[in-house]
Design an enzyme around this catalytic site. Structure first.
Site, short mmCIF file in Angstrom:
data_model
loop_
_atom_site.label_atom_id
_atom_site.label_comp_id
_atom_site.label_asym_id
_atom_site.label_seq_id
_atom_site.Cartn_x
_atom_site.Cartn_y
_atom_site.Cartn_z
N HIS A 1 -12.61 12.64 -3.65
CA HIS A 1 -11.71 12.88 -4.78
C HIS A 1 -10.45 13.66 -4.38
O HIS A 1 -10.06 14.60 -5.05
CB HIS A 1 -12.46 13.57 -5.94
CG HIS A 1 -13.42 12.65 -6.62
ND1 HIS A 1 -14.67 12.39 -6.10
CD2 HIS A 1 -13.31 11.92 -7.73
CE1 HIS A 1 -15.29 11.54 -6.89
NE2 HIS A 1 -14.48 11.22 -7.89
N CYS B 1 0.81 -1.23 0.00
CA CYS B 1 0.00 0.00 0.00
C CYS B 1 0.84 1.28 0.00
O CYS B 1 0.30 2.36 0.13
CB CYS B 1 -0.95 0.00 1.19
SG CYS B 1 -2.10 -1.38 1.17
N GLU C 1 -13.20 0.23 3.75
CA GLU C 1 -12.21 0.60 2.75
C GLU C 1 -12.42 -0.19 1.46
O GLU C 1 -12.18 0.31 0.36
CB GLU C 1 -10.82 0.34 3.30
CG GLU C 1 -9.71 0.87 2.41
CD GLU C 1 -8.35 0.74 3.05
OE1 GLU C 1 -7.91 1.74 3.66
OE2 GLU C 1 -7.75 -0.34 2.97
#
Length: 115
Positions: free
Chosen positions: A64, A21, A107
């Site tokens: 975003h 990640c 998530e």
């Protein structure tokens, strides 16, 4: 009495030093908010529109964006994002009354954190 509502946002993040990640990637997050409190004279714990009033500023700062750029969220793990949302919501709710608050952040479709 308990009430709940779900919010969603799309965002990118990376976890510095993490083998998988550590590379910038994105998620479609789902946030479940659960409030517990007394039913008021209005017949509601809190109007869902009022909950939107308190939650939308929190969610809109995430949508975003790159979560790592949000002050106080430089390591945006699911656990840290969840805690951040709950802390901000508790501050926003001060004027609306006293509630027990739970926040669950999804998530992915299979991975979540709860605070």
């Amino acid at each position: 009495m308990k009430i709940g509502k779900i919010y969603t946002f799309e965002a990118a993040h990376y976890l510095p030093g993490h083998p998988k990640c550590g590379v910038m990637h994105g998620h479609s997050y789902k946030v479940e908010v659960l409030l517990e409190g007394p039913v008021k004279e209005s017949g509601m714990v809190l109007d869902f529109g009022e909950l939107d009033y308190f939650m939308n500023p929190i969610i809109s700062q995430f949508d975003h964006t790159t979560l790592n750029l949000i002050v106080g969220l430089e390591t945006p793990t699911a656990e840290n994002i969840c805690t951040y949302i709950k802390e901000k919501l508790l501050v926003n709710l001060i004027t609306a009354g006293s509630f027990k608050v739970k926040v669950k952040l999804w998530e992915t479709a299979r991975c979540w954190a709860e605070s």
